[in-house]
Scaffold this active site. Sequence first.
Site, short mmCIF file in Angstrom:
data_model
loop_
_atom_site.label_atom_id
_atom_site.label_comp_id
_atom_site.label_asym_id
_atom_site.label_seq_id
_atom_site.Cartn_x
_atom_site.Cartn_y
_atom_site.Cartn_z
N ILE A 62 47.54 65.08 38.46
CA ILE A 62 46.20 64.49 38.33
C ILE A 62 45.36 64.92 39.54
O ILE A 62 45.73 64.67 40.69
CB ILE A 62 46.28 62.94 38.29
CG1 ILE A 62 47.24 62.45 37.19
CG2 ILE A 62 44.88 62.33 38.13
CD1 ILE A 62 46.77 62.64 35.77
N CYS A 112 78.29 62.66 38.07
CA CYS A 112 78.83 62.87 39.41
C CYS A 112 79.06 64.35 39.64
O CYS A 112 79.40 65.08 38.73
CB CYS A 112 80.05 62.01 39.71
SG CYS A 112 81.57 62.54 39.04
P1 NAD Z 1 57.09 63.39 35.18
O1 NAD Z 1 56.03 64.22 34.54
O2 NAD Z 1 57.87 62.43 34.36
O3 NAD Z 1 56.45 62.58 36.40
C1 NAD Z 1 55.48 63.10 37.27
C2 NAD Z 1 54.78 61.93 37.95
O4 NAD Z 1 53.81 62.42 38.89
C3 NAD Z 1 54.02 61.04 36.98
O5 NAD Z 1 54.47 59.73 37.11
C4 NAD Z 1 52.56 61.19 37.39
O6 NAD Z 1 51.82 60.03 37.21
C5 NAD Z 1 52.68 61.55 38.85
N1 NAD Z 1 51.52 62.27 39.39
C6 NAD Z 1 50.87 63.34 38.86
N2 NAD Z 1 49.88 63.73 39.68
C7 NAD Z 1 49.89 62.90 40.74
C8 NAD Z 1 49.11 62.82 41.91
N3 NAD Z 1 48.13 63.68 42.16
N4 NAD Z 1 49.41 61.84 42.80
C9 NAD Z 1 50.40 60.95 42.56
N5 NAD Z 1 51.17 60.98 41.46
C10 NAD Z 1 50.93 61.96 40.56
O7 NAD Z 1 58.04 64.45 35.89
P2 NAD Z 1 59.52 64.30 36.48
O8 NAD Z 1 60.50 64.44 35.39
O9 NAD Z 1 59.61 63.12 37.37
O10 NAD Z 1 59.60 65.63 37.36
C11 NAD Z 1 58.73 65.78 38.48
C12 NAD Z 1 58.80 67.17 39.05
O11 NAD Z 1 60.06 67.39 39.67
C13 NAD Z 1 58.65 68.26 38.00
O12 NAD Z 1 57.91 69.33 38.52
C14 NAD Z 1 60.05 68.67 37.74
O13 NAD Z 1 60.15 69.97 37.22
C15 NAD Z 1 60.65 68.57 39.13
N6 NAD Z 1 62.08 68.33 39.08
C16 NAD Z 1 62.78 68.47 40.21
C17 NAD Z 1 64.14 68.25 40.19
C18 NAD Z 1 64.95 68.33 41.42
O14 NAD Z 1 66.11 68.10 41.43
N7 NAD Z 1 64.33 68.64 42.51
C19 NAD Z 1 64.78 67.91 39.03
C20 NAD Z 1 64.04 67.74 37.91
C21 NAD Z 1 62.69 67.92 37.95
#
Ligand code: NAD
Length: 554
Positions: free
Chosen positions: A272, A408
């Site tokens: 956002i 796990c």
């Molecule tokens: P999601 O889309 O379910 O959640 C994203 C959240 O970010 C939402 O709740 C949204 O409201 C919030 N958001 C968006 N813009 C924002 C802003 N400017 N300020 C504050 N909040 C904001 O996604 P998710 O499944 O939680 O995944 C999040 C990210 O992490 C993705 O990019 C995903 O690919 C990545 N990811 C990382 C790992 C890891 O292990 N590091 C694993 C899976 C996913």
Amino acid sequence: MKANTLSKVVQYRGTELNTKGWQQEAALRMLMNNLHPDVAEHPEELVVYGGIGKAARNWESFDAIVRSLKELENDETLLIQSGKPVAVFKSHTNAPRVLIANSNIVPAFANWDTFHELDKKGLMMYGQMTAGSWIYIGSQGIVQGTYETFAELAKQHFGESLKGTITLTAGLGGMGGAQPLAVTMAGGVCIGIDVDESRIDRRIETRYTDVKTDSLDEAIRLAEKAKKDGIALSIGLLGNAAEILPEMIARGFTPDVLTDQTSAHDPLNGYIPTGMTLETAAELRSADAEEYVKRSKASMAKHVSAMIEMMDKGAITFDYGNNIRQVAKDEGVERAFDFPGFVPAYIRPQFCEGKGPFRWVALSGDPEDIRKTDEVILREFSYNTHLCNWIKMAQEKIQFQGLPSRICWLGYGERARFGKIINDMVASGELSAPIVIGRDHLDSGSVASPNRETEAMKDGSDAVSDWPILNAMINAVGGATWVSFHHGGGVGMGYSQHAGMVIVADGTKDAEERIERVLTTDPGMGVVRHADAGYDLAIQTARDKGIKIPMLEG
Ligand code: NAD
């Protein structure tokens, strides 16, 4: 309409089959589970997690997948192309029942623009990692990985725990929502910013977050008090991260640890922009996608610049796998890659031993089945105190979402051993129904993702994606129940290719053999991939375990 579509998502439980065999049944139940209202972020749109990560392309495709799985014979294989069932071929009983290819685009065209064009024409869907491959288990799926990351960070920087430290992050979505719980499990204080109040509420309902506030001052006050008292506490703070971080800097607040898990990998649907409410953002997204993406990327640049400023003031800062550094870099933030990704910083040694987010799900729906498997872990892997602590903590703190499941991090050798035990428990009737065994695509030998899992590989092979392809092929040959190959998961279009596998323990001798094969080749690919890149720990693991690597010296 919504009620209509959601009524198609039926949560089958118990031992009665709705298909012609447990392998098909497992695929059916896991597809439904991915869309369980307690599991999926937006089930009415078939969206499971991670921005627009979907389980099926549209409701017609969903219906056809369900129908196909119900009719599928025990010697047939169903083919899924980006969430749409496209063929059923006769194969054989030890072959996968389902093969899945999601979101794959020829490399020179592999960007969001091409994807959105294809998506609009109804030719494609975004499969993320475990959304389109039907092995998402809610936030638990990521909790342990997140815990492992924070525990390793604590070890490297603060001694043994995060006690007396504040971690600041944003994004409390499907995956990101695991952060507050993982931080408190590691003894720390967490401020998790999210712009969507319903996401914070969901984390509070499921006990992943302790309290919420829309006041920055209150969040800082609560966090600093808990830090001083050495108490673990997680605070959901309503707001936009790209606005709040600069405000924190202006107030002189610097967290001890800093990261971010907004869905920055998808500038149109996952992030956002500043100055917008959820409603105005939704309006702009549909009215003028180009303008939306422009604002979204500019906001990410602000967000990352503030992260760098906090890092310069002493916050231990890392990228949490959402590609936000790349967007900021493209927007002109020169120092965007000054902070590292979480894999090279904290996780890679585990990958060298074939360790990764292994998981299993009780198809019965009975939590007692998972409790029994937990006991096995505590007994069979008692030498691994860290792992046993995780299981005890998970038993106490993790609320199941949908089908009961457990995650796990097990490595090479351990996975095959545990898989056989589970199959024996199904055979003897100790468990009330078969168990599904799978993993995230984020694993040791199944991803090519230069800004995440394969960032800064020792031999510079970050962008080589032969490895996940070999992973998918060897797992299919070995007889995994379903195998998937995706593009763009985690970090977005153009930045990753990755494979998934799921295998069913139904208690039969055939299943035992398949499990032995697949749960060996799958983590084996992780060891081999890292040994090939020159990591000593992987080379040692390969030698110790007798993994044959033709050109391994010495
Ligand atoms: P999601 O889309 O379910 O959640 C994203 C959240 O970010 C939402 O709740 C949204 O409201 C919030 N958001 C968006 N813009 C924002 C802003 N400017 N300020 C504050 N909040 C904001 O996604 P998710 O499944 O939680 O995944 C999040 C990210 O992490 C993705 O990019 C995903 O690919 C990545 N990811 C990382 C790992 C890891 O292990 N590091 C694993 C899976 C996913």
